[in-house]
Structures are given as C-alpha cells and as structure tokens.
Write a protein that holds these residues in place. Structure first.
Motif, PDB file in Angstrom:
ATOM      1  N   PRO A 179       1.002 -11.047  -2.464  1.00 41.68           N
ATOM      2  CA  PRO A 179       0.225 -11.414  -1.443  1.00 41.68           C
ATOM      3  C   PRO A 179      -0.775 -10.391  -0.962  1.00 41.68           C
ATOM      4  CG  PRO A 179       2.643 -11.613  -0.894  1.00 41.68           C
ATOM      5  CD  PRO A 179       2.654 -11.157  -2.322  1.00 41.68           C
ATOM      6  N   ALA A 180      -1.823 -10.584  -0.947  1.00 40.27           N
ATOM      7  CA  ALA A 180      -3.076  -9.683  -0.612  1.00 40.27           C
ATOM      8  C   ALA A 180      -2.939  -8.926   0.637  1.00 40.27           C
ATOM      9  CB  ALA A 180      -4.478 -10.585  -0.761  1.00 40.27           C
ATOM     10  N   GLU A 181      -2.265  -9.623   1.543  1.00 40.91           N
ATOM     11  CA  GLU A 181      -2.112  -8.867   2.747  1.00 40.91           C
ATOM     12  C   GLU A 181      -1.230  -7.709   2.520  1.00 40.91           C
ATOM     13  OE1 GLU A 181      -0.244 -12.850   3.296  1.00 40.91           O
ATOM     14  OE2 GLU A 181      -2.012 -11.968   2.470  1.00 40.91           O
ATOM     15  N   ALA A 182       0.045  -8.000   1.804  1.00 42.53           N
ATOM     16  CA  ALA A 182       0.772  -6.759   1.594  1.00 42.53           C
ATOM     17  C   ALA A 182       0.404  -5.593   0.935  1.00 42.53           C
ATOM     18  CB  ALA A 182       1.870  -7.277   0.564  1.00 42.53           C
ATOM     19  N   LEU A 183      -0.842  -5.813  -0.146  1.00 42.09           N
ATOM     20  CA  LEU A 183      -1.349  -4.923  -0.807  1.00 42.09           C
ATOM     21  C   LEU A 183      -2.472  -4.224   0.102  1.00 42.09           C
ATOM     22  CD1 LEU A 183      -2.221  -6.754  -4.195  1.00 42.09           C
ATOM     23  CD2 LEU A 183      -0.350  -5.281  -3.628  1.00 42.09           C
ATOM     24  N   ALA A 184      -2.913  -4.968   1.172  1.00 44.33           N
ATOM     25  CA  ALA A 184      -3.948  -4.297   1.722  1.00 44.33           C
ATOM     26  C   ALA A 184      -3.345  -3.335   2.776  1.00 44.33           C
ATOM     27  CB  ALA A 184      -4.702  -5.397   2.682  1.00 44.33           C
ATOM     28  N   ASP A 185      -2.039  -3.725   3.064  1.00 44.62           N
ATOM     29  CA  ASP A 185      -1.398  -2.972   4.226  1.00 44.62           C
ATOM     30  C   ASP A 185      -1.185  -1.423   3.619  1.00 44.62           C
ATOM     31  OD1 ASP A 185      -0.176  -2.717   6.698  1.00 44.62           O
ATOM     32  OD2 ASP A 185       1.787  -2.792   5.472  1.00 44.62           O
ATOM     33  N   VAL A 186      -0.624  -1.697   2.400  1.00 41.70           N
ATOM     34  CA  VAL A 186      -0.365  -0.221   1.783  1.00 41.70           C
ATOM     35  C   VAL A 186      -1.387   0.601   1.538  1.00 41.70           C
ATOM     36  CG1 VAL A 186       0.739   0.602  -0.402  1.00 41.70           C
ATOM     37  CG2 VAL A 186       1.649  -1.415   0.672  1.00 41.70           C
ATOM     38  N   ARG A 187      -2.426  -0.227   1.204  1.00 41.65           N
ATOM     39  CA  ARG A 187      -3.625   0.474   0.803  1.00 41.65           C
ATOM     40  C   ARG A 187      -4.309   1.234   2.229  1.00 41.65           C
ATOM     41  NH1 ARG A 187      -8.974   0.614  -1.973  1.00 41.65           N
ATOM     42  NH2 ARG A 187     -10.487   1.418  -0.585  1.00 41.65           N
ATOM     43  N   ARG A 188      -4.179   0.549   3.423  1.00 43.48           N
ATOM     44  CA  ARG A 188      -4.503   1.348   4.618  1.00 43.48           C
ATOM     45  C   ARG A 188      -3.627   2.101   4.842  1.00 43.48           C
ATOM     46  NH1 ARG A 188      -2.491   1.266   8.932  1.00 43.48           N
ATOM     47  NH2 ARG A 188      -0.873  -0.237   8.480  1.00 43.48           N
ATOM     48  N   ARG A 189      -2.492   2.222   4.555  1.00 49.64           N
ATOM     49  CA  ARG A 189      -1.613   3.313   4.941  1.00 49.64           C
ATOM     50  C   ARG A 189      -1.788   4.669   4.059  1.00 49.64           C
ATOM     51  NH1 ARG A 189       4.105   1.565   6.766  1.00 49.64           N
ATOM     52  NH2 ARG A 189       3.907   3.681   7.584  1.00 49.64           N
ATOM     53  N   ALA A 190      -2.267   4.282   2.680  1.00 44.35           N
ATOM     54  CA  ALA A 190      -2.619   5.495   1.911  1.00 44.35           C
ATOM     55  C   ALA A 190      -3.914   6.032   2.397  1.00 44.35           C
ATOM     56  CB  ALA A 190      -2.627   4.965   0.547  1.00 44.35           C
ATOM     57  N   VAL A 191      -4.963   5.280   2.808  1.00 42.02           N
ATOM     58  CA  VAL A 191      -6.111   5.865   3.049  1.00 42.02           C
ATOM     59  C   VAL A 191      -6.151   6.453   4.426  1.00 42.02           C
ATOM     60  CG1 VAL A 191      -8.611   5.030   3.756  1.00 42.02           C
ATOM     61  CG2 VAL A 191      -7.366   4.075   1.832  1.00 42.02           C
ATOM     62  N   ALA A 192      -4.981   6.286   5.237  1.00 44.34           N
ATOM     63  CA  ALA A 192      -4.800   7.037   6.523  1.00 44.34           C
ATOM     64  C   ALA A 192      -4.170   8.282   6.130  1.00 44.34           C
ATOM     65  CB  ALA A 192      -4.101   6.084   7.223  1.00 44.34           C
ATOM     66  N   SER A 193      -3.710   8.441   5.042  1.00 46.47           N
ATOM     67  CA  SER A 193      -2.972   9.713   4.922  1.00 46.47           C
ATOM     68  C   SER A 193      -3.462  10.477   3.665  1.00 46.47           C
ATOM     69  CB  SER A 193      -1.548   9.554   4.590  1.00 46.47           C
ATOM     70  OG  SER A 193      -1.280   8.641   3.603  1.00 46.47           O
ATOM     71  N   TRP A 194      -3.006  10.388   2.478  1.00 43.35           N
ATOM     72  CA  TRP A 194      -3.385  11.430   1.370  1.00 43.35           C
ATOM     73  C   TRP A 194      -4.573  10.855   0.828  1.00 43.35           C
ATOM     74  CZ3 TRP A 194      -3.635   9.538  -3.437  1.00 43.35           C
ATOM     75  CH2 TRP A 194      -3.071   8.217  -3.820  1.00 43.35           C
ATOM     76  N   ALA A 195      -5.050   9.784   0.879  1.00 38.23           N
ATOM     77  CA  ALA A 195      -6.132   9.358   0.177  1.00 38.23           C
ATOM     78  C   ALA A 195      -7.518   9.308   0.856  1.00 38.23           C
ATOM     79  CB  ALA A 195      -5.953   7.935  -0.323  1.00 38.23           C
ATOM     80  N   ALA A 196      -7.448   9.903   2.172  1.00 36.55           N
ATOM     81  CA  ALA A 196      -8.529   9.762   3.162  1.00 36.55           C
ATOM     82  C   ALA A 196      -9.790  10.148   2.560  1.00 36.55           C
ATOM     83  CB  ALA A 196      -8.163  10.790   4.586  1.00 36.55           C
ATOM     84  N   GLU A 197      -9.610  11.365   1.695  1.00 35.21           N
ATOM     85  CA  GLU A 197     -11.085  11.765   1.190  1.00 35.21           C
ATOM     86  C   GLU A 197     -10.946  11.025  -0.085  1.00 35.21           C
ATOM     87  OE1 GLU A 197     -12.939  14.352   2.780  1.00 35.21           O
ATOM     88  OE2 GLU A 197     -11.182  13.799   4.658  1.00 35.21           O
ATOM     89  N   ARG A 198     -10.410  10.304  -0.598  1.00 38.00           N
ATOM     90  CA  ARG A 198     -10.487   9.693  -2.160  1.00 38.00           C
ATOM     91  C   ARG A 198     -11.042   8.459  -2.383  1.00 38.00           C
ATOM     92  NH1 ARG A 198      -7.631  13.627  -4.818  1.00 38.00           N
ATOM     93  NH2 ARG A 198      -6.495  15.064  -3.640  1.00 38.00           N
ATOM     94  N   VAL A 199     -11.587   7.638  -1.107  1.00 36.70           N
ATOM     95  CA  VAL A 199     -11.900   6.579  -1.333  1.00 36.70           C
ATOM     96  C   VAL A 199     -13.465   6.659  -2.024  1.00 36.70           C
ATOM     97  CG1 VAL A 199     -12.832   4.507   0.048  1.00 36.70           C
ATOM     98  CG2 VAL A 199     -10.914   5.781   0.898  1.00 36.70           C
ATOM     99  N   PRO A 200     -13.705   5.871  -3.104  1.00 36.45           N
ATOM    100  CA  PRO A 200     -14.659   5.994  -3.925  1.00 36.45           C
ATOM    101  C   PRO A 200     -15.908   5.399  -2.954  1.00 36.45           C
ATOM    102  CG  PRO A 200     -13.081   4.645  -5.105  1.00 36.45           C
ATOM    103  CD  PRO A 200     -12.558   4.846  -3.779  1.00 36.45           C
ATOM    104  N   ASP A 201     -16.965   6.031  -3.141  1.00 33.25           N
ATOM    105  CA  ASP A 201     -18.338   5.732  -2.334  1.00 33.25           C
ATOM    106  C   ASP A 201     -18.489   4.218  -2.460  1.00 33.25           C
ATOM    107  OD1 ASP A 201     -18.242   8.398  -1.753  1.00 33.25           O
ATOM    108  OD2 ASP A 201     -19.763   8.651  -3.436  1.00 33.25           O
ATOM    109  N   ALA A 202     -18.408   3.345  -3.740  1.00 30.35           N
ATOM    110  CA  ALA A 202     -18.726   2.031  -3.702  1.00 30.35           C
ATOM    111  C   ALA A 202     -17.918   1.278  -2.967  1.00 30.35           C
ATOM    112  CB  ALA A 202     -18.803   1.704  -5.111  1.00 30.35           C
ATOM    113  N   ASP A 203     -16.622   1.664  -2.603  1.00 27.34           N
ATOM    114  CA  ASP A 203     -15.791   1.170  -1.947  1.00 27.34           C
ATOM    115  C   ASP A 203     -15.714   1.028  -0.638  1.00 27.34           C
ATOM    116  OD1 ASP A 203     -14.667   0.272  -4.552  1.00 27.34           O
ATOM    117  OD2 ASP A 203     -12.528   0.704  -3.853  1.00 27.34           O
ATOM    118  N   VAL A 204     -16.298   2.083  -0.014  1.00 29.31           N
ATOM    119  CA  VAL A 204     -16.288   2.175   1.440  1.00 29.31           C
ATOM    120  C   VAL A 204     -16.667   1.196   1.984  1.00 29.31           C
ATOM    121  CG1 VAL A 204     -17.062   3.979   3.258  1.00 29.31           C
ATOM    122  CG2 VAL A 204     -16.522   4.676   1.156  1.00 29.31           C
TER     123      VAL A 204
END
Lengths: 679, 408
Positions: free
Chosen positions: A649-674
C-alpha cells in the motif's frame, strides 16, 4: 560574599596523591583563582575565563575533579559564576547538567564541573552557601546521578562514543559524586536499569556486577531506608553474593566448600538448584556457583552438574551424550576469575550446538590450544593475570557460543566485526572456532574476497587500531584481524559503483548473506535515491504478508542510520535482522541484533527500541516493522526473486518515508524530489 | 571599594580601562574615571566614580576639564591611552600649576618631535625623517638603500613607517618595496620614517618620582608584535646599568618630574643602544600584568603612586620591589594571530596546553572575528600567558608558538 567554608576541606582525603601534572595545574589554577579573587565585581568577567581554561585542563588529568572539589567554594566566592546562570544554584536544572558536561566548549564543561563541585561541597557539609542548603544540594546531585546513570556506570553507545575523552571526564566526575553522595536515592532507578540490562544477557557483565556491588554496599549501609526498592535490589545482590541456603550469609569460598563437604544429598541438590535458579533468573554467576560446579565434578554419588547448570531437556540430552567434554570444559573454563563461563556453557548445551558434528572435536582443539606471543599479551592485558589467557579465551568461547547475541563492541567503532562474531556464533559456531584457532595459533586470519587471498597480518591496522581490549576475550582476539580484513575488502571494491557492502557482506560473513543489496542513499551525493522502491523491496523481502510467508532463516546484515533521542542523525551502524514476526498483540515486529552493548535506545520520534516484553529473546532488540524500516538505509535481498505482482500500500510507504525524512534523511531529500515528495 | 586615605592624593584616570579601574578601585587613593559618556551607566551601576568627557574633541576645552576636576578635588590626571596623554598634560599643567607639562606632553604625542628632542638631549637615534605623502616614503627608502651601497636589483633593507600619533604596533608598517608604499592608506600620513636597525629590541617600563627612577623593568621582545617577557634574560639584564643611564638622559631631555614612561630601544650588534620612541602611558600587550605576575605589585597602582603629588618617600620604597632579584619567575605572553586563511575554531595546540610554563589564555572565539589580511601589525586575537623559572626556555617557547596553529 555569602559563602563560608568549613575548616575540614572535603575531597582532600579522596584525592589520593595527584600526579605531577595535576599538581602543576593546581598551582596554575590557584594563580588564576587569586586573580579572580582580587578583581572587583565589575571586572570579574575577564578573570573567569582563565580560571575555567585551567580547570578544563585539570579535569582531563587523573584526580583533576577531586582537586577541583577542594577549590570549589573558593572559586564560587571568588566570583567564578558571577554574571551567569550558575550564580543562582537554586535555580539550576539537573537535567541540563549531563549535557553541559560533554558540551563542545571546554569552558562550559569546566563551568558545569565547578558548579557540581560546589554542590558536592555544600552537600557534604564542607562548604556553605546562602541560597543552597545541604539537603537541596544533595537532592540536586542525586537527580544528576539518576539522570546520568549510564554514564556513571553503564555501557557506551554510538552517540556517546563520538564524545571520546569528554565522556571519560564526565564519568570520572559522576563516579566521584556517587562516591561522596552515596547512592541510596538513586538505587530505585539503578535497580530497574540493571534488570533492563540483564534481560539483554550481555556477555560482558563487569559493569553490571560493579553496579550490584555498589548496591550491596548501599543496602548494607542504608538498607532500612530503602523501602520498596529493597526487594529488587536484594534479588540482584543475592544472585551474585549468596544465591543459596548454604551461601546466603556470604561466608567466603573456603568456608563454603567446607560447609558443603558435610551437606547431605538433599541439601546439595537444593544448593545446585538454587544456583541454577539464580543464574537463569539474572544471567549472572556467583563465585560460589563456580566453586560448587568444580567441586561437583568430583562428587561421584550423584550428577550434580546438570542440576547446577539448570539444564532443560536439550541441555540434559547434550550432557548425556557429551559428558566427558563438558566436564573438561568446566574444569578448564569455570574458575573464580571466569565464573560467567558456567552460564555460557549452560546456554550452549541448551542450544544443542554440540550435536553439530565438528563441534566436539573443535572444542577439544580449543581445550588444547596454547596462545602465542602478542595474542597472549593482549588477552592478559585485557583480563588480568588471575587466570591464564587460555582460560579467559575458553571462557569467552563458551559465553559467545551460549549467548551469541550478547556480544558487544565495547567502546570501539567496530560494529561490523562484533556483528560478524555474533552471527557466526549463532549459526556457524564451528567456523568461528576455526577463526579463533587461526588467530590464537598463527596470529592471523585468512579469508578470500572473490578469489583473492586475504591474510590479516599483511594488512595495515584498521579502525580499531590493534583492536579493543574492553570487549569479551573472543573479540579481543579476533576484532583486530576482522577489522583489517573488512577494510581490505573495502579497498578491493574501490572503483565499483554503489555501496561496497553489497559485495563485502556476503564474502566476509558467508554464503547465507543474500547476494542482492538495496541502498537508500546515493553513495556519491549522499541524497536519497529511489527511496520508495527501496522501501517497497524491504516489504517484499522481509514482511511475511508480502513475501509469501518466508521466514528469515539466517541473520541478514543490515545498515541503520542511528538517530539520537531528538531524531538527529548520529552515524551509520551495522546490525543484523534475525526474524520478523507478530508480537503478542498482533503487531508485526522486526527482531534484530545490535552489536552495541545496550540495544535499548531511544532513536527519537517515538522510535524506542524494545529489549523485553514484546516477544524478544535474550539479546534481541525489536521495533515495529515500519518504525524499524524508517531507520534502515541498507539491506540484503535475494536477486533471483522477482515479486512484481505484489502491491505494498502506497500509504504505508509514504508513512515510512515521512518518518525517515523527519529524522536521519532530513538533509538527504534530493532537490528534484522536494516539490513532489507528497506523491 | 577599598577604604580610601584622605591624606593621599585624588587621581583621575583618563580613558576607559577596566583593568586600570579594577586595580585602582582596590587601592587606597580616591579616584575618578574620566571617559566617554557611553561608560556613564556602567559606572553608575558599579559605583565607579565617573566624569563624562569626550577625548575625541579638540583640546581647546582642556582648561574647562581641568577646572571641573579641580572642583571635584582631583590632584593629578593619569593618562591610560596614547590619545589621552596630551589631555593629561594640559590638565596637569593647570592642576599642578606647571605650564611646562603641556609642552612636555606634546613631545610625547608627536613621534618626530620626540625623536628630535631625544637627539638634542644627546641620545642616540637612528636615521629618521617625516613623511607627508608616498613620495617622501619612496625617497627615504631609496636614499637609505643608496647609503647602504646597494645596487639595483639587490633586495632593499626595510624602513619603518609609523603614524605620528598611534601607539604601539598600530600604524606601524615595515616597508621594503614601492608596492608596500602603495598600500599605505592616506589617513596614516603624516608619519615618521626610520631606518631599520638590526638588533635586539626591547622596551623599558620606568616609574618616576622626583626625577628619579623608582622601578625600572626591562621587557624583552621575542618577536615584535608577538611576544614579550619579564624580567629579561641575564644577557640583556647585563646592560641594565647603561639602560638606566639612558633613561636618566630621557628624564633630563624631556624634563620628567614624575609619572611613567615606556621607551623602546635597539641594542645593535656593535653594542650601541639606539632610542626608538617613548610613550608616557602604560604599554600594550598587558605588560603591566606580566610585571605583576613576576614581581607581585600592580603596575596601575604603581602609576598612581608615581603620579600622586602626596606620595611619600617611604611609601615609594615600600611599594616597589628590587628589580630582577625580587622576581618570582619570568612571565611572558604571546599574541595569537590566526595562521590559516579560513578558521573554524579555537584549539590550543596540545604541546602548548601540556607545557609546564603555559598558564592560560584569553583568546577569542573565531566566530566573533573574521580573518582579515594583515597589513600593518594589526591586532592579535588574544594573548596566551606563560610563566616559568628559566628565561631562555621561556624565550624559545614563546618563539616556537609562532609556528603553531591556535585556530584551525
């Protein structure tokens, strides 16, 4: 000023004989303090910094904090704290103290240490302060100790390891405070902390035993005041110092052996079962237990050994089959210097590993092994001379084979090596014994990388230098070799695109590491790369509902982005995924091994690693599947399997992504993705 | 505030220096700080006797200042900074009814006049000239090097360029090439030009009362603008007698009744003493603190004793120690400049931090400053202090600091 000092200056007696460097720094500190004392209130600021500058240097030499303590009231009176928040000790917050002690700025570290030294002087009655009474000061220090218990005694995790010397100084300060203030009030917190650590069944129990010894002293001194915490505390103390009817009064080993020589069969059986119960309850082995086991070897009327080891059906079966080698192992490994070998042995038998054909001869080889040269010296350096190095190593072998997940990396940046040892101990014990034999006898470890021969002695020292000496004996022996080999495999991957762990992990650990590898981060840019696909593949590889119910058969190395309690990125770390299963409430959890000495960590954003109560086995940490995935950046997968028809389910993946970006990946989002990250 | 002695003089400190105020507040003399109006609130909060005065304005109102100070019962003014030396001279001329003091202070303020006066007094000085524009500087540079029989293409001997009325190393430039001349900003003219003297440079701090030297300290420079220590090495102290005679010549030439002077000298390889310049105020580089560390007396309090007309002979004898023999050790300091173009943090080199002579530092955090390209000697980022028994070891240690990075 409003401060007075009692004539008997506190700290002098505990300081011992400070070395020349400390003496000299004390002299310089006194010069700086005199200048501060002389200065008018309006001119204090200029003279505070030099005092703190010298104090910071003094703190990093042995006996430094004790020397600071003898000057604490004088420094306060001289105006060290004037103009800062520290000038009002009654308003200071104990929860800020620990962080300031390891601040980036040595001036703040010295300021906090000086402030604590002042609290200590007031608490012990050596000094008086208008706004701070003795009880208030003691209460404050108690809170500081309880809040920093891990740094007072406990083990070291990644975030702390990065602090290096600062942490050493902090620990010395806290220990000094603990010695002076005593631990009565801190005891309740400590007891539950010890139980939490014991549940993880670490191979290294020195720290825990040390904590229990402290508690024993506190019980002895102030037992009457303890109330409810007394029960838990006594259970710990008795497990270590008097687990049975015959040893309850802690009579001393000789007196105890005298005593059991005249005990009847029923009594002996009760002793054996008492030891076994305490050992399996806590994971700790009393010195009396070790003595009893050795004595029981020669007691022919009745097999007390399996009883004293508390063996269950598998263990008893092993005992019946392999009694000779087990007795040899007890004789050689369970000594007053190495009592914990008994627990390792019991768990080893219970795991049934002796039924694996190469194991008995391999252990026989281990029994005959003689350590050579530098290896011998290193083991002696790490574990002392109370028993021969061979005894320590054999005891270490038994413990690691019995408690594979109890391996810890110590205060060393060698998580990969510790993880490898643990995984081999878990599923490849004969291979581990082979490596130990090689390292012990030839001071080298040989491996191959895609056909290229690697010989650890030919390689430069790696991350760990000449290896740790603050880990278990097997790690002390092997890590220096493994560390070099791991680094060499990295070098052999130079020039390949992508993360080298893809090739290293299967070559280094064994065929059972899946050959495919998914990485969340682009190695070149450090930014997230095809992260949704990464997450989806993790579901398809590990989640039973999406992988056709295939269990994890062999531990799989994986990489996590460690975050601290504020969800800030700390560093990359190696762990192993052990199994994925529902817990008792039906939530899907990942159970994993963390080579860190204490798995129970708060990774921030409500991701708190559980070590007990959610279906964990000894030494396992666990997180709910999605929580775990939000911190994963590298995992292995089977490259042959294609599961295109399964939808996550896409929402499950989106939720995990949100949590990663809220922590260790905060500075790692590619510019194109922002812009389009919500998609 | 320390109990003040009404029988002693009442002094005015000209210029804002917290170190000076702190020292004098602890002393037994009544005092008054005369400083710009921005200091008023701070002084009120901290019970520091204060009178607002703007020293940037022209000297024309000095008589008014003198009268106001007289009304407050002030006996003498003590200049703390170069910029207040002339003001103190003018005010003291009134307070002490001695008009010559104004003229004397003008000599101290103009490096060219100062040099000529010294020369007239029979004191040996190097070749010097006044420069009003860059053309003058080029001419002097050329002439000095022609005199030295240099051929075209030989590297020039340097000359020194000093703004007339700046103190210490501020406005001091070493000129080797015409390009160096182009880099001098307009506002630094007029200036004094001096030939370069190869030799041992040192400074003297002398407290004077009744035309007599009360205490004479020799500060040995390790490297000008970087490091200094007191007392000097025995090799330099061996010249103390000659140096004392030179200071006595200065007292005569400048007609110094009382106060404090801070001259600089060169001792050349042919054993000749050359006078460089003299200031009538405390030296920079916290030299007074080094003296306090070595001898135990406070230099600012020494200033008060030397300036106060009511100081007695007994008090003087009791206040000042015996030079060299009374020193507890040698105290030195090193002015730290960042060596790298980009720095992120302060990190005292380990060998310095662990050296038994290292005491402490007052270095500022790089976040407070940017690394500016150094043109003139410029300002250091703070001082590191050292103290020890062996002057040679201390000297070499201070020299060695120049090779270390304190900012990384």
């Amino acid at each position: 000023m409003s401060v007075e000092e009692a004539p008997d200056r506190q700290g002098d007696s505990t300081a011992g004989a400070p070395d020349a460097q400390a003496m000299r720094l004390c002299g310089t500190l006194d010069v700086a303090i005199e200048r501060l004392e002389r200065a008018r209130p309006f001119a204090k600021t200029r003279y505070q910094r030099p005092v703190l500058d010298v104090a910071a240097r003094l703190l990093s030499v042995p006996g430094g904090f004790a020397a600071l303590c003898t000057r604490a009231m004088r420094m306060d009176r001289a105006g060290l704290f004037a103009g800062s928040d520290w000038d009002t000790p009654e308003a200071l917050l104990p929860q800020l103290s620990g962080g300031t002690l390891v601040s980036d700025d040595p001036i703040y570290r010295a300021l906090e240490a000086s402030s604590l030294a002042r609290f200590l002087a007031v608490a012990s009655g050596a000094g008086r302060h208008d706004n701070l009474h003795s009880e208030g000061a003691r209460h404050f220090l108690t809170q500081v100790l309880a809040l920093n218990l891990r740094d007072t005694f406990g083990t070291v995790d990644e975030a702390q390891r990065a602090l290096g010397d600062r942490l050493t100084v902090k620990r010395e300060i806290l220990r000094h405070i603990a010695e002076t203030v005593g631990l009565t009030d801190v005891l309740g917190v400590m007891v539950s902390e010890i139980w939490r650590l014991l549940e993880q069944r670490s191979v290294q129990v020195g720290v825990v035993k040390d904590m229990i010894a402290q508690i024993a002293l506190a019980l002895h001194e102030r037992g009457a005041e303890l109330g409810n915490t007394r029960l838990g505390a006594e259970r710990l103390v008795s497990a270590l110092f008097g687990p049975t009817a015959g040893s309850l009064d802690d009579p001393g080993i000789d007196a105890y052996l005298e005593r059991i020589a005249h005990t009847d069969e029923v009594g002996l059986s009760r002793e054996a079962m008492g030891f076994a119960r305490a050992m399996h309850d806590t994971g700790l082995v009393s010195d009396y237990h070790a003595a009893f086991l050795r004595w029981a070897l020669d007691y022919r009327d009745r097999p007390l050994v399996p009883e004293a080891l508390g063996l269950g059906t598998t263990g008893l079966d092993s005992w019946r089959h392999y009694r000779r080698v087990i007795e040899d192992l007890i004789r050689a490994a369970v000594t007053p210097a190495t009592p914990q070998a008994a627990y390792g042995l019991a768990m080893l038998l219970e795991r049934g590993v002796l039924h694996n054909a190469p194991m008995v001869p391999a252990l026989d080889r281990q029994l005959r092994l003689r350590l050579k040269g530098a290896t011998r010296d290193r083991i002696a350096l790490g574990f002392g001379e109370a028993a021969p190095p061979e005894t320590h190593l054999l005891a270490g072998v038994l413990q690691i084979l019995g408690q594979p997940l109890g391996v810890g990396q110590g205060a060393n940046p060698t998580c990969q090596s510790a993880r490898a040892i643990a995984m081999w101990a878990l599923i490849d014990p004969d291979y581990l014994l082979h490596l130990i034999g090689q390292a012990a006898e030839f001071e080298t470890v040989q491996m191959q990388f895609e056909g290229t021969e690697i010989n650890s002695t030919d390689l430069p020292v790696g991350l760990a230098g000449f290896g740790p000496i603050d880990a278990d004996p097997v790690s002390v022996l092997l890590v220096t070799h493994l560390d070099r080999i791991y680094a060499e495999m990295g070098r052999l991957c130079a020039g390949r695109e992508g993360d080298p762990h893809r090739w290293i992990n299967p070559q280094f650990h064994g065929w059972w590491v899946a050959r495919g590898c998914a990485v969340a981060v682009d190695v070149a840019t450090g930014k997230l790369k095809a992260y949704e696909d990464f997450l989806r593949r993790f579901f398809l590889t590990y989640h039973p509902e999406y992988n056709g119910g295939r269990p994890v058969s062999h531990p799989q190395p994986a990489g996590i982005a460690v975050t601290d309690a504020n969800a800030q990125f700390v560093g990359w770390h190696a762990i192993a995924i052990l199994r994925v299963a529902e817990d008792q409430t039906g939530r899907m959890r990942v159970y994993f091994y963390n080579p860190n000495n204490d798995s129970g960590q708060n990774w921030g954003d409500d991701v708190i690693v559980s070590t007990g109560g959610n279906g964990e086995r000894y030494g396992e940490g666990s997180l709910e599947f999605e929580d775990f995935l939000s911190r994963i950046y590298l995992f292995h997968e089977d490259p042959l399997r294609v599961d295109d028809e399964v939808e996550v389910p896409a929402e499950a993946l989106a939720d995990v992504r949100r949590r990663a970006v809220a922590s260790w990946a905060a500075e790692r989002v590619p510019d194109a993705d922002v812009a389009g990250s919500d998609a | 505030m320390t109990e003040k002695n009404p029988d002693k003089g009442h002094v005015a400190l000209f210029g804002w220096s917290l170190n000076a105020i702190d020292a004098v507040d602890r002393f037994d003399r009544r005092y008054l700080v005369v400083a710009p109006p921005w200091a008023e609130e701070y002084c009120a909060q901290n019970d520091i006797p204060f009178m607002a005065w703007d020293f940037d304005r022209l000297n024309e109102r000095s008589y008014e200042l003198a009268q106001r100070l007289e009304e407050r019962g002030v006996d003498v003014a003590i200049p703390i900074f170069e910029e207040t030396v002339e003001w103190a001279g003018a005010v003291n001329a009134v307070l002490l009814k001695n008009p010559r003091l104004l003229g004397q202070s003008m000599l101290f303020r103009d490096k060219s006049l100062m040099k000529r006066r010294a020369q007239l007094g029979g004191i040996r000085v190097g070749v010097f000239e006044e420069a009003h524009d860059r053309g003058d500087v080029i001419r002097f540079l050329k002439r000095v090097n022609e005199t030295l029989l240099k051929l075209d293409g030989d590297p020039n001997d340097p000359i020194h360029f000093k703004a007339f009325d700046k103190s210490g190393t501020a406005g001091h430039r070493v000129i080797r090439t015409p390009e160096d001349v182009d880099n001098i900003p307009d506002e630094e003219f007029p200036a004094l030009l001096e030939s370069h003297l190869d030799g041992w440079e040192f400074a003297v701090e002398a407290w004077i009362k009744d035309r007599k030297i009360q205490f004479l300290n020799i500060s040995e420079y390790v490297t000008l603008g970087y490091s200094v220590f007191v007392p000097a090495t025995p090799e330099l102290e061996a010249h103390r007698e000659r140096i004392t005679k030179e200071i006595e010549k200065l007292i005569e030439a400048f007609d110094i009744e009382f106060g404090f002077i801070h001259p600089e000298y060169f001792l050349t390889s042919d054993n000749t003493l050359y006078f460089g310049e003299v200031a009538y105020r405390p030296p920079g580089f916290n030299a007074l603190e080094l003296i306090e560390r070595a001898y135990g007396f406070n230099g600012y309090q020494g200033l008060v004793v030397a300036f106060d007309p009511k100081t007695t002979k007994e008090e003087l004898d009791a206040f000042f120690p015996e030079a060299v023999t009374d020193a507890k050790g040698h105290a030195g300091c090193f002015g730290v400049y960042p060596r790298r173009r980009v720095v992120s943090r302060l990190e005292v080199p380990e060998e310095t931090a662990n050296h038994p002579y290292f005491e402490f530092h007052e270095l500022s955090d790089p976040r407070e400053q940017k690394v500016a390209k150094r043109s003139a000697f410029g300002t250091h980022w703070g001082l590191a202090y050292f103290f020890g028994d062996d002057p040679h070891k201390l000297r070499d240690l201070l020299k060695h600091q120049e090779e270390l990075d304190f900012y990384v």
